[in-house]
Design an enzyme around this catalytic site. Sequence first.
Site, PDB file in Angstrom:
ATOM      1  N   THR A  83       0.865  -1.175   0.000  1.00 44.25           N
ATOM      2  CA  THR A  83       0.000   0.000   0.000  1.00 44.25           C
ATOM      3  C   THR A  83       0.900   1.223   0.000  1.00 44.25           C
ATOM      4  O   THR A  83       2.004   1.182   0.563  1.00 44.25           O
ATOM      5  CB  THR A  83      -0.912   0.029   1.240  1.00 44.25           C
ATOM      6  OG1 THR A  83      -1.495   1.338   1.389  1.00 44.25           O
ATOM      7  CG2 THR A  83      -0.152  -0.284   2.503  1.00 44.25           C
ATOM      8  N   CYS A 196      -1.788   4.970  -5.416  1.00 44.85           N
ATOM      9  CA  CYS A 196      -2.594   4.101  -4.554  1.00 44.85           C
ATOM     10  C   CYS A 196      -2.631   2.759  -5.257  1.00 44.85           C
ATOM     11  O   CYS A 196      -2.842   2.705  -6.481  1.00 44.85           O
ATOM     12  CB  CYS A 196      -3.996   4.663  -4.354  1.00 44.85           C
ATOM     13  SG  CYS A 196      -5.101   3.521  -3.509  1.00 44.85           S
TER      14      CYS A 196
END
Length: 229
Positions: A83, A196
């Site tokens: 992430t 992202c």
Amino acid sequence: MKTIGLIGGMSWESTVTYYQIINETVKDELGGLHSAKCILYSVDFQEIEQCQAEGDWEKSARILSFAAQSLEKAGADFIVICTNTMHKVAPQIQSQVHIPILHIAEMTAMALKQQGVTTVGLLGTRYTMQQDFYKQVLLDNGIQVLIPSPEDMELVNRVIYDELCLGSILAPSKAAYLQIIQDLVAQGAQGIILGCTEIGLLIGQEDTDTPIFDTTKIHARQAALLSIQ
């Protein structure tokens, strides 16, 4: 071959992509029936997202540090945090383990420099776009960072949490993202960071002439290459 320790589940949708790219890269590099040696610790994203929303980064750091320690004990040679946003607490996690963390922003900066990009547009969660923990790595590498307007930033963030993290890929959201990309290019962006790990589920290089830097692909590929060095 080194063993990769993956901290995934943020969201699990993009962790699937990590696993696929890592194994495809190892297969391409080594041939035959080779696949990656990796260990996955998948967290409950609801718990992590709640920490984000409440600004409780210390709690999220403790959760992910425990995951990293578990991976180290299980035999991982290095850590991949699957992430972008949670690299905000990468220093705290690193302080709790003796094996290195392969930092996603550092790998992205390397890819940008290889392509000669000096000004880039950044899409991601509002934390990644607004705060310095990610952008500063790029700035330290001589790369200027452009972010969307406040209104567009909220749209980008909403689509990530309310759609992509739930596996929902919608055409209107894709069109909106592509317009935001065009706006950033008009401001001088030479490329766009999909900052992202879920955005690559919505936008790909085939959707635009602007160079796209998908952090999931960059990070996963570099993890695979490091594991076979």
